[in-house]
Design an enzyme around this catalytic site. Structure first.
Site, mmCIF file in Angstrom:
data_model
loop_
_atom_site.group_PDB
_atom_site.id
_atom_site.type_symbol
_atom_site.label_atom_id
_atom_site.label_comp_id
_atom_site.label_asym_id
_atom_site.label_seq_id
_atom_site.Cartn_x
_atom_site.Cartn_y
_atom_site.Cartn_z
ATOM 1 N N LYS A 78 0.886 -1.107 0.067
ATOM 2 C CA LYS A 78 0.122 -0.132 0.122
ATOM 3 C C LYS A 78 0.939 1.099 -0.075
ATOM 4 C CE LYS A 78 -4.018 2.076 2.378
ATOM 5 N NZ LYS A 78 -5.116 1.903 3.571
ATOM 6 N N SER A 158 -10.096 2.121 2.307
ATOM 7 C CA SER A 158 -9.099 2.984 1.499
ATOM 8 C C SER A 158 -8.185 2.118 1.064
ATOM 9 C CB SER A 158 -8.318 3.814 2.370
ATOM 10 O OG SER A 158 -7.440 3.241 3.373
ATOM 11 N N SER A 182 -10.407 0.017 6.473
ATOM 12 C CA SER A 182 -9.628 0.000 5.202
ATOM 13 C C SER A 182 -9.093 -1.081 4.919
ATOM 14 C CB SER A 182 -8.683 1.206 5.223
ATOM 15 O OG SER A 182 -9.439 2.402 4.960
HETATM 16 N N1 GLN Z 1 -13.569 4.647 5.366
HETATM 17 C C1 GLN Z 1 -13.116 5.124 6.745
HETATM 18 C C2 GLN Z 1 -12.616 6.409 6.497
HETATM 19 O O1 GLN Z 1 -12.973 7.066 5.538
HETATM 20 C C3 GLN Z 1 -11.845 4.341 7.168
HETATM 21 C C4 GLN Z 1 -10.724 4.385 6.297
HETATM 22 C C5 GLN Z 1 -9.436 3.627 6.932
HETATM 23 O O2 GLN Z 1 -9.766 2.706 7.646
HETATM 24 N N2 GLN Z 1 -8.064 4.164 6.602
HETATM 25 O O3 GLN Z 1 -11.813 7.157 7.554
#
Ligand code: GLN
Length: 491
Positions: A78, A158, A182
Site C-alpha cells: 500500500k 481505503s 480500510s
Molecule cells: N472509511 C473510513 C474513513 O474514511 C476508514 C478508512 C481507513 O480505515 N483508513 O475514514
C-alpha cells in the site's frame, strides 16, 4: 493450473521444491501488472525492475537454504508505507515528489523475509475513504462485475488498490492499513481475506499517519492461511513506535487448524441494521449455522453503544488527522507552492496539495479540537469511545469471538454514494467499533450477493487474540468454500 492460481502457501512449496523459481513467478506477475494495471489503476507506482532484483536475491536465498515462507512471494505494498528510495505518495498530490530516505518497519520486515515488492498500491488520499475515489491518482476499478452488467464498481477503500491487485491476480497478496475498516471493507468487496490485528500488534513506524490511535497495518490475501503467513512476518514489537505492544508474536498459522468446537461465538443484536442488504443478513445466518455445525456455541450478545461508533469515529479520526497533517507545510515534505510570505506559501501549498475529502477532514478535526468545542465534541467522543471499548470487554467475558457482517452492502458503482459524505461514511458502520476498541477483526469471503458480488463476514476477537480470530475465520472459510473469481484477472 495457472501460475496465478497459486496461494502463498502453494507457491512457497513449489519454490522450495524448485518446481518454480522466484524470477519466473515475479516475471509472470510483472507482465500481468503491465497488462492489467492501465485498466484497473491498482498501482500508483509499479517497480518491476526492483521486483526482479529482489526475485533474483530470493532465488539465491532459496538455493542457500535460508528461505522463509515469504521468500520470492510477489506482493503489493500500500502506498502509505514508506519505502526507502521508492516514491511514497499516500495517494496525495502533496507527497507526489516524496522519496522516503527510510523504510517502514512492516515493509522492512517483509523485505527481510524475502518478499518481492511489485509496486506501491493505490488508496484513498491519506487513507481517507471507503471507495478509493479520493485518490489524487484516479479511482481503482474493482475487477468484479455484477451479473450481466459492465458497470464499473469500486473496490472499497481505503486499501482499494491492494484489494483490486490481489483479486485481479496482479499481486499474490498485499499489505493494507485499517483505521476504521480500510482492510476489511475492501477485502469484503473483492472476495479476499484481510485482518486488522490488535492495535499495537504491527508497528506504525514509517506508515504515513492518518489517525494515530486507530491506524493498524495488516495483510490482505486470497485466503485466511495466506493472511496468517503474512502476519507472522509483519507483527512484532518495535521500539520506534511508542504504541507498539511488547508482546510475543504467536504462530498464527498454527492456530488455523484449532477448530471452533466449544468456542462461544457472540452475535450482537445491534448489528442487525435496517437498510443492510438482505443477502448479507442471510449470509450472516448461514455463518452462524456453519459455526454451530462445527461445534461452536452461539450466544446472543449486546454491544449497546454500537450506534455511537460512526459519530465518535468521525470526530476522533479527523481530529487526529488534522494534527498529523499539519506537517505538510511546503517546508519539510513534498509539494511547495511559493507565495508572497511564509503564511501565503503554507496556504497555497496546502490548497494545491490536498484533495477535498482531506480538506473536509482537516476542517472537521480543527473544529472539534478548537477552544470552546473541544469539551463538547472531542472530549465527549473520547468518553463514548471508552464506552464502546467497555461494550467489547463486557461481551468478551461471555464469548470468545464475535461474528458480524463486514459491510452493509456489496461493492457499489463508481459514482454512487458520492452526493453526500455521510452516505459514504455509513459504509464503515460494522468496522469502526472494533477499530475504536482496538480489538482484532478479520473479513472472510463467505458468499455472493444475488447479483454475483462477493460478501464478507467479520470475526472480531479479544485484544491480542488473533489466534482465535484465525481459527474462527478458517472454520467459516472451510464451510463457505468460496471459489468464485472476478471477471477481470490475470490467467
Ligand atoms: N472509511 C473510513 C474513513 O474514511 C476508514 C478508512 C481507513 O480505515 N483508513 O475514514
Amino acid at each position: 493450473m495457472s501460475i496465478f492460481d497459486l496461494t502463498i502457501a502453494a507457491a512457497a512449496k513449489k519454490l522450495a521444491a524448485k518446481d518454480l523459481s522466484a524470477v519466473e513467478l515475479t516475471t509472470a506477475y510483472n507482465k500481468a501488472v503491465a497488462a492489467l494495471n492501465p485498466r484497473l489503476n491498482a498501482y500508483i507506482t509499479a517497480t518491476p525492475d526492483l521486483a526482479l532484483e529482489q526475485a533474483k536475491a530470493a532465488d539465491a536465498r532459496i538455493a542457500a537454504g535460508t528461505a522463509t515462507a515469504l521468500t520470492g512471494i510477489p506482493i503489493a505494498m500500500k502506498d502509505l508505507f514508506c519505502t526507502a528510495g521508492v516514491r511514497t505518495t499516500a495517494a496525495s498530490r502533496i507527497l507526489e515528489p516524496f522519496i522516503p530516505p527510510y523504510e517502514s518497519t512492516v515493509s522492512a520486515k517483509l523485505r527481510d523475509a524475502g518478499a518481492v515488492v511489485l509496486g506501491k498500491a493505490n488508496l484513498d488520499e491519506f487513507a481517507m475513504g471507503s471507495s478509493n475515489i479520493t485518490s489524487a491518482y484516479g479511482p481503482v476499478e474493482n475487477p468484479w462485475k455484477r451479473n450481466g452488467s459492465d458497470a464499473k464498481l469500486v473496490p472499497g477503500g481505503s486499501s482499494g488498490g491492494s484489494a483490486a491487485a490481489v483479486a485481479a491476480r496482479i499481486a499474490l497478496a498485499a499489505t493494507g492499513t485499517d483505521t476504521g475498516g480500510s482492510i476489511r471493507q475492501p477485502a469484503a468487496f473483492t472476495g479476499l481475506a484481510g485482518i486488522k490485528p490488535t492495535y499495537g500488534r504491527c508497528s506504525r513506524y514509517g506508515i504515513v499517519a492518518f489517525a494515530s490511535s486507530l491506524d493498524q497495518a495488516g495483510p490482505m490475501a486470497r485466503n485466511v492461511e495466506d493472511c496468517a503467513i503474512l502476519l507472522n512476518a509483519m507483527a512484532g514489537f518495535d521500539d520506534k513506535d511508542s504504541t507498539s505492544a511488547p508482546r510475543e508474536v504467536p504462530n498464527f498459522t498454527a492456530a488455523l487448524s484449532r477448530g471452533v468446537k466449544g468456542l462461544k461465538i457472540g452475535i450482537p443484536a445491534e448489528y442487525r441494521l435496517e437498510g443492510t442488504n438482505p443477502d448479507i443478513l442471510a449470509l450472516w445466518d448461514k455463518g452462524i449455522a456453519w459455526l454451530r455445525e462445527q461445534g461452536a456455541e452461539i450466544i446472543d450478545i449486546s454491544l449497546p453503544h454500537t450506534k455511537y461508533g460512526l459519530p465518535v469515529y468521525y470526530i476522533v479520526a479527523p481530529a487526529e488527522a488534522s494534527s498529523n497533517l499539519a506537517r505538510y507545510d511546503g517546508v519539510r515534505f513534498g509539494l511547495r507552492v511559493e507565495g508572497e510570505d511564509l503564511i501565503d506559501m503554507y496556504e497555497r501549498t496546502r490548497a494545491a496539495g490536498f484533495g477535498s475529502e482531506v480538506k473536509r477532514r482537516i476542517m472537521i478535526g480543527t473544529y472539534v479540537l478548537s477552544h470552546g468545542y473541544y469539551d463538547a465534541y472531542y472530549l465527549k467522543a473520547q468518553k463514548v469511545r471508552n464506552l464502546i471499548l467497555k461494550d467489547f470487554t463486557d461481551a468478551f467475558t461471555k464469548v470468545d469471538a464475535i461474528l458480524t457482517p463486514t459491510a452493509p452492502s456489496a461493492a457499489f458503482g463508481l459514482g454512487e454514494k458520492m452526493d453526500d459524505p455521510v452516505t459514504m461514511y455509513l459504509n464503515d458502520v460494522f468496522t469502526v467499533p472494533a477499530s475504536l476498541a482496538g480489538v482484532p477483526a478479520m473479513s472472510v469471503p463467505a458468499g455472493l450477493s444475488a447479483d454475483g458480488l462477493p460478501l464478507g463476514l467479520q470475526v472480531i476477537g479479544k485484544h491480542f487474540d488473533e489466534e482465535t480470530v484465525f481459527a474462527v475465520s478458517a472454520a467459516i472459510e472451510n464451510a463457505a468454500g468460496f471459489s468464485a473469481l472476478p471477471e477481470v484477472r490475470a490467467k
